[in-house]
Design a protein around this motif. Structure first.
Motif, PDB file in Angstrom:
ATOM      1  N   THR A  51       0.828  -1.205   0.000  1.00 48.79           N
ATOM      2  CA  THR A  51       0.000   0.000   0.000  1.00 48.79           C
ATOM      3  C   THR A  51       0.862   1.255   0.000  1.00 48.79           C
ATOM      4  O   THR A  51       0.611   2.206  -0.756  1.00 48.79           O
ATOM      5  CB  THR A  51      -0.934   0.002   1.220  1.00 48.79           C
ATOM      6  OG1 THR A  51      -1.735  -1.186   1.204  1.00 48.79           O
ATOM      7  CG2 THR A  51      -1.851   1.213   1.194  1.00 48.79           C
ATOM      8  N   LEU A  52       1.890   1.265   0.848  1.00 44.17           N
ATOM      9  CA  LEU A  52       2.803   2.413   0.878  1.00 44.17           C
ATOM     10  C   LEU A  52       3.564   2.546  -0.437  1.00 44.17           C
ATOM     11  O   LEU A  52       3.782   3.666  -0.933  1.00 44.17           O
ATOM     12  CB  LEU A  52       3.785   2.264   2.047  1.00 44.17           C
ATOM     13  CG  LEU A  52       3.176   2.337   3.453  1.00 44.17           C
ATOM     14  CD1 LEU A  52       4.249   2.084   4.503  1.00 44.17           C
ATOM     15  CD2 LEU A  52       2.511   3.688   3.679  1.00 44.17           C
ATOM     16  N   GLY A  89       2.497   1.640  -3.378  1.00 42.10           N
ATOM     17  CA  GLY A  89       1.571   2.201  -4.355  1.00 42.10           C
ATOM     18  C   GLY A  89       1.364   3.686  -4.167  1.00 42.10           C
ATOM     19  O   GLY A  89       1.255   4.443  -5.140  1.00 42.10           O
ATOM     20  N   ALA A  90       1.317   4.128  -2.900  1.00 39.54           N
ATOM     21  CA  ALA A  90       1.155   5.558  -2.633  1.00 39.54           C
ATOM     22  C   ALA A  90       2.364   6.347  -3.112  1.00 39.54           C
ATOM     23  O   ALA A  90       2.237   7.437  -3.686  1.00 39.54           O
ATOM     24  CB  ALA A  90       0.928   5.780  -1.138  1.00 39.54           C
ATOM     25  N   VAL A  91       3.559   5.795  -2.894  1.00 40.24           N
ATOM     26  CA  VAL A  91       4.775   6.480  -3.337  1.00 40.24           C
ATOM     27  C   VAL A  91       4.856   6.506  -4.861  1.00 40.24           C
ATOM     28  O   VAL A  91       5.263   7.507  -5.470  1.00 40.24           O
ATOM     29  CB  VAL A  91       6.014   5.792  -2.729  1.00 40.24           C
ATOM     30  CG1 VAL A  91       7.301   6.362  -3.330  1.00 40.24           C
ATOM     31  CG2 VAL A  91       6.026   5.958  -1.216  1.00 40.24           C
ATOM     32  N   THR A 101       2.591   6.740  -6.999  1.00 45.47           N
ATOM     33  CA  THR A 101       1.621   7.610  -7.666  1.00 45.47           C
ATOM     34  C   THR A 101       2.003   9.087  -7.605  1.00 45.47           C
ATOM     35  O   THR A 101       1.384   9.893  -8.308  1.00 45.47           O
ATOM     36  CB  THR A 101       0.230   7.434  -7.029  1.00 45.47           C
ATOM     37  OG1 THR A 101       0.321   7.645  -5.613  1.00 45.47           O
ATOM     38  CG2 THR A 101      -0.311   6.043  -7.297  1.00 45.47           C
ATOM     39  N   ASN A 102       2.988   9.458  -6.782  1.00 45.42           N
ATOM     40  CA  ASN A 102       3.383  10.864  -6.750  1.00 45.42           C
ATOM     41  C   ASN A 102       4.552  11.114  -7.704  1.00 45.42           C
ATOM     42  O   ASN A 102       5.090  10.185  -8.318  1.00 45.42           O
ATOM     43  CB  ASN A 102       3.736  11.311  -5.320  1.00 45.42           C
ATOM     44  CG  ASN A 102       4.869  10.492  -4.722  1.00 45.42           C
ATOM     45  OD1 ASN A 102       5.833  10.152  -5.396  1.00 45.42           O
ATOM     46  ND2 ASN A 102       4.741  10.169  -3.434  1.00 45.42           N
TER      47      ASN A 102
END
Length: 231
Positions: free
Chosen positions: A80-81, A83-85, A87-88
Motif C-alpha cells: 500500500t505504501l 503504491g502511494a509512493v 503515484t506521486n
C-alpha cells in the motif's frame, strides 16, 4: 441362517451409511481444502516476509508464541505504501529511472515488460477482462468449448483479417490459469447468459457444477407468480 428380509435390512443400512459418508465428504471437503489453502498461503507469505523484519522490531522476538499472518499484514502495508509512493511525482521519477535501467538488459527487459502488462491488465478496472462467456467451436467443427471474450482485436491482426475478430481466451480444465488465445470472428461465437464466475466454476469442476439458467442480458427480471386468493 439370515433370512432375505434381514439381508435386505442389512444392505439398506450399508446403503444409508454410504450416502451419509458421501454427503459428509461433499460438505467437509470444500471447507477443509479452503482452510488448508488459506493456511498454506499465509504460511508461505510469513515465511518470506517475517525473516526480513529486524529482530528488534519483530514482535515474535518478545512473545512466547508466533503471530500467524504477521507477514501478510506487513506485506499489505508495504504494498500500500509502495503504491502511494509510486503515484506521486517523486515515485514516478524513480520508477521511470528503474524501468530505463531494466530496458538496457535484453532478457530482463522482456520478462519485466511482459509481467508488467499482465498485472496492469488484471488490476485495471477499465480493462474489460473477461467480458462475456461464449461457446467456440474447438478443436474442430461441431465440438464446442467454453471460452471468455477479453476484448476486441485491434492492430495488425484485425487489419489482416477480413471479418471483425475478437480476442478469446480458451482456458484448460481444471486449471483455468493456462489456455489458448484465439482470434475468432464474432459471427462464429455463441454468447451465453451465464456470468464469468459461473463459467469459471463450470470449467474448474469439469462440467460437474452446472450454472443456473439466467435471463438474457438486458431482459427484465419478472417477479414470481403468486396464486390468487380465489384459486
Amino acid at each position: 441362517m439370515p433370512t432375505s428380509k434381514t439381508a435386505h435390512k442389512h444392505k439398506s443400512l450399508l446403503h444409508r451409511l454410504r450416502n451419509y459418508f458421501i454427503t459428509g465428504l461433499v460438505v467437509a471437503a470444500p471447507i477443509g481444502i479452503t482452510i488448508y489453502l488459506a493456511v498454506a498461503f499465509i504460511d508461505s507469505i510469513d515465511g518470506l516476509v517475517t525473516p526480513l523484519i529486524p529482530e528488534r522490531y519483530n514482535p515474535e522476538s518478545y512473545l512466547p508464541f508466533g503471530l500467524p499472518g504477521l507477514g501478510v499484514v506487513i506485506a499489505v502495508v508495504f504494498l500500500t505504501l509502495l503504491g502511494a509512493v509510486a503515484t506521486n511525482f517523486f515515485g514516478r521519477t524513480l520508477l521511470s529511472m528503474g524501468e530505463s535501467l531494466l530496458d538496457r538488459m535484453p532478457i530482463i527487459r522482456s520478462i519485466y515488460s511482459t509481467l508488467k502488462q499482465i498485472f496492469e491488465t488484471v488490476a485495471s478496472t477499465n480493462s474489460g477482462s473477461f467480458k462475456d462467456v461464449v461457446l467456440v467451436e474447438y478443436p474442430r467443427k461441431d465440438i464446442w468449448a467454453i471460452a471468455f471474450v477479453t476484448s476486441e482485436t485491434k492492430g495488425e491482426i484485425q487489419d489482416r483479417t477480413i471479418e471483425d475478430v475478437v480476442n478469446v481466451f480458451l482456458p484448460t480444465t481444471p486449471n483455468p490459469t493456462s489456455g489458448f488465445l484465439l482470434f475468432v470472428p464474432k459471427k462464429d461465437l455463441v454468447y451465453l447468459n451465464m456470468t464469468v464466475d459461473d463459467g469459471m466454476k463450470y470449467i474448474i469442476s469439469a462440467g460437474l457444477v452446472v450454472p443456473p439458467r439466467r435471463p438474457p442480458k438486458g431482459a427484465p427480471i419478472l417477479p414470481p407468480v403468486t396464486p390468487s386468493a380465489g384459486s
